[in-house]
Design an enzyme around this catalytic site. Structure first.
Site, PDB file in Angstrom:
ATOM      1  N   ARG A 153       0.836  -1.189   0.000  1.00 22.73           N
ATOM      2  CA  ARG A 153       0.000   0.000   0.000  1.00 22.73           C
ATOM      3  C   ARG A 153       0.880   1.252   0.000  1.00 22.73           C
ATOM      4  NH1 ARG A 153      -1.896  -3.541   4.024  1.00 22.73           N
ATOM      5  NH2 ARG A 153      -3.980  -4.399   3.637  1.00 22.73           N
ATOM      6  N   LYS A 177      -1.390  -2.769   8.107  1.00 18.10           N
ATOM      7  CA  LYS A 177      -2.492  -2.363   8.957  1.00 18.10           C
ATOM      8  C   LYS A 177      -2.419  -3.079  10.302  1.00 18.10           C
ATOM      9  CE  LYS A 177      -5.897  -1.125   5.415  1.00 18.10           C
ATOM     10  NZ  LYS A 177      -7.253  -1.389   4.885  1.00 18.10           N
ATOM     11  N   HIS A 250      -3.843   2.876  -6.546  1.00 19.05           N
ATOM     12  CA  HIS A 250      -4.158   1.543  -6.024  1.00 19.05           C
ATOM     13  C   HIS A 250      -4.244   0.506  -7.142  1.00 19.05           C
ATOM     14  CE1 HIS A 250      -4.936  -0.238  -2.173  1.00 19.05           C
ATOM     15  NE2 HIS A 250      -5.975  -0.914  -2.607  1.00 19.05           N
ATOM     16  N   ARG A 253      -1.427  -1.973  -7.177  1.00 20.80           N
ATOM     17  CA  ARG A 253      -1.607  -3.087  -6.225  1.00 20.80           C
ATOM     18  C   ARG A 253      -2.544  -4.129  -6.819  1.00 20.80           C
ATOM     19  NH1 ARG A 253      -1.472  -4.369  -0.567  1.00 20.80           N
ATOM     20  NH2 ARG A 253      -3.482  -4.945   0.327  1.00 20.80           N
ATOM     21  N   HIS A 276      -3.816  -9.053   3.652  1.00 18.53           N
ATOM     22  CA  HIS A 276      -5.249  -9.114   3.931  1.00 18.53           C
ATOM     23  C   HIS A 276      -5.508 -10.010   5.133  1.00 18.53           C
ATOM     24  CE1 HIS A 276      -6.433  -8.071  -0.497  1.00 18.53           C
ATOM     25  NE2 HIS A 276      -6.181  -6.996   0.232  1.00 18.53           N
ATOM     26  N   TYR A 285      -9.824 -10.682  -6.584  1.00 20.23           N
ATOM     27  CA  TYR A 285      -8.842 -10.699  -7.668  1.00 20.23           C
ATOM     28  C   TYR A 285      -9.005 -11.904  -8.592  1.00 20.23           C
ATOM     29  CZ  TYR A 285      -6.602  -6.959  -5.149  1.00 20.23           C
ATOM     30  OH  TYR A 285      -6.354  -5.756  -4.527  1.00 20.23           O
TER      31      TYR A 285
END
Length: 314
Positions: A153, A177, A250, A253, A276, A285
């Protein structure tokens, strides 16, 4: 209400150890909800102040209707509803209210939109856009190569330090994250691009001679760390003129994940590399084109293949 939001703010930082990005998003969503209540008169005292005890299902559903009228997507509405639910759950825990009424409200339906991404040829064309000489061109090329090599990211890229990169071992340590660290492999092109950039970075700092050399990997021309906003501007500058359709930073990515999947990588591996928490997030995806699927089907499925002899039988 403002005091309760500030208490929740402290809870997010001190107890939940939430990232600055998450904290900023939650506070923005809660303040927007308060502004709507004051404007609409829902759950307000005669003086126009929000009374948390008067917030009911009607107030929250009216807020969602307002967001819908503002053309908010299902994903955005779900995120805002999640922020409200977390806030009300905290208030229940602290005995400010008795029940979390937000949990009883169904989440808006999300549109199953496919993420925008570049083809392999388009991605290679993008990577070739920055100049090979000069600080800015070499830096931008290193950024793009790192993005495509790792799928990280923007916030993760701006958080990279010199200690994060291990070029000889072809790996990079990324803080994602929830401040969870993951180790990502680096392609040889990315390693070469970062090596070239580090030389330019050293030359820049020799000229600027800052009192405290920055630890961050990527710098601006003043010798300071590049911000998330700065990286977005850099990437938009390359994506905008070169490609006709609407692509965002983005999209790189998304391209990383799509190209891995099309080349045979399994979803679990892609999930780990993208950082994730849930595999369901990674499953978006699986948007291989119908032509590619049909081609694979025709080549592989026994009942999709007919020999000339069989096809001539009556």
């Amino acid at each position: 209400m403002n005091n309760l939001i500030e208490t929740f703010h402290i809870h997010l930082v001190a107890e939940k150890n939430a990232s600055p990005h998450t904290v900023t998003g939650y506070l923005k969503d809660l303040n927007q909800f308060c502004a709507f209540l004051r404007q609409s008169g829902h759950a307000c005292t005669p003086e126009g102040e929000v009374d948390i005890h008067q917030v009911d299902r009607l107030a929250v559903r009216s807020y969602l209707a307002y967001l819908y009228q503002q053309s908010s997507t299902g994903t955005t509405m779900n995120r805002k509803l999640s922020a409200l639910s977390s806030f009300f759950q905290f208030l229940c825990r602290e005995n400010h209210i008795k029940t979390n009424i937000v949990k009883t409200i169904p989440a808006p339906r999300k549109k199953n939109a496919l993420p925008a991404y570049l083809s392999v040829d388009e991605m290679f064309r993008l990577l070739d856009l920055p100049d090979n000489e000069g600080f800015l061109g070499v830096r931008d090329r290193a950024m793009l190569e790192l993005f495509y090599s790792t799928g990280m990211r923007i916030s993760e890229l701006t958080g990279l330090t010199l200690d994060s990169i291990h070029l000889d071992e072809r790996r990079v340590n990324v803080l994602g994250k929830g401040k969870k660290e993951r180790i990502l492999p680096l392609g040889r092109k990315a390693v070469d691009a970062v090596r070239a950039y580090l030389k330019e970075r050293h030359t820049l700092l020799e000229k600027k001679k800052p009192e405290t050399p920055p630890a961050q990997l990527f710098l601006n021309t003043r010798g300071g760390a590049v911000t998330v906003r700065g990286v977005r501007k850099i990437l938009d500058r390359y994506l905008g003129p070169a490609f006709s359709r609407g692509l965002s930073p983005h999209s790189i990515r998304h391209s990383f994940a799509t190209h891995l999947l099309e080349s045979g990588a399994d979803l679990r591996s892609i999930q780990e590399m993208l950082g994730h928490a849930s595999l369901s997030t990674t499953q978006k995806y699986t948007h291989l084109t119908i032509d590619r699927l049909m081609e694979t089907y025709d080549k592989s499925h026994p009942r999709a293949q007919q020999s000339g002899a069989n096809s001539s039988k009556p």
